[in-house]
Design an enzyme around this catalytic site. Structure first.
Site, PDB file in Angstrom:
ATOM      1  N   TRP A   1       5.840   7.475  -6.958  1.00 31.04           N
ATOM      2  CA  TRP A   1       4.496   7.950  -7.373  1.00 31.04           C
ATOM      3  C   TRP A   1       3.674   8.326  -6.143  1.00 31.04           C
ATOM      4  O   TRP A   1       2.878   9.270  -6.187  1.00 31.04           O
ATOM      5  CB  TRP A   1       3.798   6.834  -8.162  1.00 31.04           C
ATOM      6  CG  TRP A   1       2.381   7.149  -8.546  1.00 31.04           C
ATOM      7  CD1 TRP A   1       1.959   7.765  -9.678  1.00 31.04           C
ATOM      8  CD2 TRP A   1       1.194   6.862  -7.790  1.00 31.04           C
ATOM      9  NE1 TRP A   1       0.592   7.882  -9.681  1.00 31.04           N
ATOM     10  CE2 TRP A   1       0.089   7.339  -8.534  1.00 31.04           C
ATOM     11  CE3 TRP A   1       0.938   6.251  -6.560  1.00 31.04           C
ATOM     12  CZ2 TRP A   1      -1.228   7.218  -8.093  1.00 31.04           C
ATOM     13  CZ3 TRP A   1      -0.368   6.142  -6.121  1.00 31.04           C
ATOM     14  CH2 TRP A   1      -1.430   6.622  -6.879  1.00 31.04           C
ATOM     15  N   HIS A   2       3.897   7.604  -5.043  1.00 28.10           N
ATOM     16  CA  HIS A   2       3.082   7.850  -3.857  1.00 28.10           C
ATOM     17  C   HIS A   2       3.382   9.183  -3.181  1.00 28.10           C
ATOM     18  O   HIS A   2       2.535   9.725  -2.483  1.00 28.10           O
ATOM     19  CB  HIS A   2       3.253   6.712  -2.839  1.00 28.10           C
ATOM     20  CG  HIS A   2       2.535   5.471  -3.238  1.00 28.10           C
ATOM     21  ND1 HIS A   2       3.077   4.563  -4.096  1.00 28.10           N
ATOM     22  CD2 HIS A   2       1.301   5.014  -2.935  1.00 28.10           C
ATOM     23  CE1 HIS A   2       2.208   3.569  -4.293  1.00 28.10           C
ATOM     24  NE2 HIS A   2       1.118   3.828  -3.602  1.00 28.10           N
ATOM     25  N   GLY A   3       4.577   9.679  -3.362  1.00 28.71           N
ATOM     26  CA  GLY A   3       4.856  10.960  -2.716  1.00 28.71           C
ATOM     27  C   GLY A   3       6.289  11.385  -2.887  1.00 28.71           C
ATOM     28  O   GLY A   3       7.175  10.562  -3.156  1.00 28.71           O
TER      29      GLY A   3
ATOM     30  N   PHE B   1      -2.033  11.486  -2.497  1.00 27.91           N
ATOM     31  CA  PHE B   1      -1.177  11.032  -3.600  1.00 27.91           C
ATOM     32  C   PHE B   1      -1.755  11.495  -4.927  1.00 27.91           C
ATOM     33  O   PHE B   1      -1.257  11.313  -5.949  1.00 27.91           O
ATOM     34  CB  PHE B   1      -1.029   9.514  -3.584  1.00 27.91           C
ATOM     35  CG  PHE B   1      -0.545   9.004  -2.245  1.00 27.91           C
ATOM     36  CD1 PHE B   1       0.463   9.681  -1.582  1.00 27.91           C
ATOM     37  CD2 PHE B   1      -1.113   7.910  -1.655  1.00 27.91           C
ATOM     38  CE1 PHE B   1       0.887   9.240  -0.334  1.00 27.91           C
ATOM     39  CE2 PHE B   1      -0.684   7.463  -0.418  1.00 27.91           C
ATOM     40  CZ  PHE B   1       0.313   8.128   0.240  1.00 27.91           C
TER      41      PHE B   1
END
Lengths: 477, 343
Positions: free
Chosen positions: A324-326, A477
């Site tokens: 999800w962060h990247g 993000f």
């Protein structure tokens, strides 16, 4: 618009005055907040407002249709419409090039080169946050845990509420939507508390996080030139940078929302005082962790299907959380590493040992607690190296260099001034660990002149030690 | 209404911080940093453009006084910054647009040119225009005193340092004058100069030169800058003196540079002045930044050139005739931006 910008310093008082003095009825306040939120977001790039409108519109319509129909098949179809639309937007803008690149790599591995289209697009700020927020609304309506919003303005204002639009907290409709649906009156105590939280958030961002970045960035950029102790110092600095950057943003978001009479959920609860990794994850980015718990971990079966299933589900949640962060394997590695730290606690049934705030009311932690905190912090620091590095190979190389004999030498980069500021920060956070944020209860019983002196002191530190401006890390993000 | 008492108390609390902030804003001056003052003056009717060579080497007060002797009365602003900030390109052009007084007529515009100011940088195989990510690209207000935008959003150091300078940071070497001239006072004993010269030489030879790429986008931006300024007065392209060692590197970077400038000057019907010959006859603080006294002499030469009669219209060269303008990066976004511009 950045919270620590001149634009926002003008924007916020104007919106505050308009909200309380010009638009005093609930509906007009909601319309005003919606317009203000779109201005706030459009200040960065108005083209991407269309995505927020699209995401809001899809979920608004799906929510109403979900409520109107009793057919399980149609309801499931509607739910998937929302999920596909939101994840489609997210996937296109955030993950398309990642998957295309990896697919190409995979094909060339087997001697079949493949040339896929890569999109030349900018990642819209906050896309991961607001898509998750709208999805949670639809899922809650689908589960019949929430009545759908009838008023389109209320719903759109909920999705785009500017304090938390671009970097959270990822608010649940159950908490935030009803606040748009009831009259709000000015609460002085709440507003004062909001300002105090904004002050503390600013301190965390511009003094602790930005100065840490100034010190750590050159070391990370040329890590091969430094010894182990300097690399460890940089990793510790980055740990404080990312915490103070993100939690500072959350503090400003929560404080700003309180000025308008809204209560957002607490997003950080002093995570670096955690005594094990399980506790860390109950205190770090709470709105995301609980989102994954409620909308991924539990639907997967949670811990109900025995230990093996529980391990599988935990692993999935950590990997997805990392992703999800990247769109980079470093984030997946970061998630996997945390899973690795967490699973022994889960397997031994010790993952819920520390639920209350650290160390009752006694002044200092016991030796046992201190060891737990330091060990947990050490694990977190190691994982942050992956988060900070450009790729997994670089992260591993950096860690290998860190764990060399030079780890026991004197760091070649050091800042006494920063360490002093960090100690001040930690003392305030520790003293305020039973509140929602560090500064909340400090001086609550003091005379107002003493309390003001404290706040002036913090302001002085902000003016005196403002670091070079850096964008909020979580914007990407 | 409970909001009013809250606002009254908040205003009372903010009196001290706002007073401190105002004191800081009004205290900021030419010793604050090497850029600030240039953003605090009114829109300019005459300008000096270029990089740090021009910022330090061309002294507007000398230029104005020599021109005044020739009967030309102007008030020149040195709006040159540094490499990585004010090489010719869309960023600098936009900033110049903001700094130029729309009503300016009969002004003088000195454009310092050199191969570096018309080159881009190759970083990991990609052509980059450093300044596009720099503060000049983000600044909207360049004629404001005090310049709140600069101090609150660009100034890289703690604001309180403006009011209470750090006694340990005893750096008095840079002083920016109100006319934009950056006065640099450094030790000029042979050993110090040699040390700085060696450092600069290593920097340019090992880092800048291998990664510098002559840039059509920058040449295009220079043309657009000239077009912007011509209606407002007289434009002069100047190649400032540099040491022979620097000139040697510049010739490696763009061997036909003088020819290019000549073509541009002829096409644009502007004057040019090449002072690069006998570079070692001048005194520099390092490899290419003129020492104050020689900067004044060079500025006087520039002024005398400007004081001459306007250039005669000579053979006009079309844009398609620039032999070294057509190259590798026509498709670069920066160039596309330029092509979409007024030209």
């Amino acid at each position: 618009m950045l919270f620590n910008s001149l634009d926002f310093a003008i924007f916020l008082p104007l919106v505050f005055l308009g909200y309380w003095f010009v638009f005093r009825r609930r509906r007009s306040q909601n319309v005003f907040l919606l317009v203000a939120s779109y201005v706030f977001y459009g200040w960065w790039d108005p083209r991407f407002l269309g995505l927020i409108v699209l995401s809001s519109l899809v979920d608004y319509i799906v929510g109403l249709r979900l409520h109107a129909t009793g057919s399980a098949r149609i309801r499931r179809g509607l739910l998937w419409t929302s999920i596909i639309a939101n994840l489609g937007i997210l996937g296109t803008f955030k993950y398309f090039n990642f998957f295309a690149g990896n697919l190409e790599g995979l094909f060339s591995l087997f001697g079949r080169p493949l040339a896929l289209t890569h999109l030349d697009i900018v990642l819209p700020v906050g896309i991961s946050f607001y898509t998750f927020q709208t999805m949670s609304y639809t899922i809650d309506v689908y589960r019949r845990q929430l009545e759908p919003a009838k008023d389109i303005v209320e719903f759109f204002a909920y999705v785009s509420f500017f304090p938390q639009l671009v970097a959270g907290p990822i608010e649940r409709a159950i908490n935030l939507l009803p606040q748009f649906q009831r009259d709000r009156s000015f609460d002085r105590a709440k507003a004062v508390d909001g300002l105090r939280q904004i002050l503390w958030g600013l301190f965390k961002k511009v003094v602790i996080a930005d100065n840490a970045a100034t010190l750590a960035d050159p070391i990370f950029d040329h890590y091969e030139l430094h010894g182990g102790s300097t690399l460890l110092f940089a990793a510790v600095l980055f740990s404080f940078q990312i915490y103070c950057d993100f939690s500072g943003y959350s503090d400003i978001a929560l404080g700003t929302a309180r000025l308008f009479g809204f209560d957002l959920m607490q997003n950080f609860a002093f995570p670096y005082f955690s005594r094990d990794i399980a506790e860390f994850w109950r205190r770090w980015h709470i709105s995301l962790s609980t989102w994954f718990r409620d909308y991924l971990y539990i639907p997967l079966g949670g811990s109900r299907g025995g230990l093996a299933l529980s391990i599988r589900n935990t692993l999935i949640v950590f990997l997805v959380s990392g992703f999800w962060h990247g769109a980079n394997w470093t984030f997946v590695a970061w998630g996997a590493l945390h899973a690795l730290f967490f699973l022994p606690l889960l397997i031994s049934g010790r993952n819920r040992r520390h639920v209350a705030a650290p160390v009752g009311n006694s002044g200092l932690p016991s030796a046992r607690e201190l060891v737990g905190m330091l060990f947990t912090f050490g694990c977190v620091v190691i994982a942050w190296v992956f988060f900070r590095s450009a790729n997994v190979e670089e992260a591993i190389d950096l860690l290998v260099r860190m764990c060399s004999p030079s780890l026991f030498s004197v760091p070649d980069q050091f800042s006494k001034q920063y360490i002093t500021l960090l100690i001040f920060f930690l003392v305030v956070e520790w003293s305020g660990r039973h509140g929602s944020y560090g500064l909340q209860h400090i001086g609550a019983r003091w005379r107002s002149w003493a309390r003001w002196t404290l706040y002036y002191g913090v302001l002085f530190l902000i003016f005196r030690f403002t670091g070079q401006g850096h964008e909020f890390i979580y914007f990407q993000f | 209404m409970k909001t009013l008492p809250f606002l009254r108390r908040l205003a009372l609390f903010l009196v001290i911080p706002i007073a401190a902030l105002l004191a800081i804003l009004f205290r900021a001056d030419g010793s604050t940093d090497e850029y600030y003052l240039r953003f605090t003056t009114p829109p300019a009717t005459s300008l000096v453009l270029g990089t740090s060579r021009a910022a330090q080497g061309i002294q507007p007060h000398v230029l104005d006084s020599v021109l005044a002797e020739a009967g030309i009365h102007v008030q020149t602003m040195n709006y040159a910054f540094s490499m990585g900030l004010s090489q010719y390109g869309p960023t600098y052009l936009n900033s110049v647009r903001k700094k130029l007084a729309p009503s300016a007529r009969n002004g003088v515009f000195v454009l310092a040119v050199d191969p570096w100011s018309l080159s881009a940088t190759r970083v990991r195989g990609r052509i980059e225009f450093e300044e596009s990510a720099n503060f000049l690209a983000k600044m909207d207000l360049v004629n404001m005193h005090p310049n709140i935008e600069y101090l609150l959003t660009v100034y890289p150091k703690p604001l309180l340092g403006i009011l209470v300078p750090d006694p340990r940071a005893n750096d008095k070497r840079l002083l920016l004058h109100e006319d934009g001239w950056l006065e640099v006072s450094v030790p000029m004993d042979p050993a110090s100069v040699a040390h700085r010269r060696t450092e600069k030489l290593a920097e340019y030879r090992n880092e800048r030169l291998p990664n510098a790429v002559p840039s059509n986008a920058r040449i295009g931006a220079l043309l657009m800058t000239i077009d912007l300024l011509k209606p407002h007065g007289r434009v002069l392209l100047v190649r400032l003196p540099v040491s022979d060692a620097m000139l040697e590197m510049e010739n490696e970077l763009m061997p036909h540079f003088n020819r290019l400038i000549d073509l541009i000057a002829r096409h644009e019907q502007v004057d040019q002045l090449d002072l690069s010959a006998n570079g070692d006859a001048w005194t520099y603080t390092d490899l290419h930044h003129l020492y104050t006294a020689d900067g004044a002499r060079v500025t006087a030469m520039i002024a005398r050139k400007l004081g001459e009669s306007p250039p005669a219209v000579r053979g006009v060269v079309g844009h398609d005739r620039y032999p070294m303008l057509l190259g590798t990066e026509r498709s670069h976004p920066a160039f596309t931006v330029l092509e979409r511009g007024s030209r």
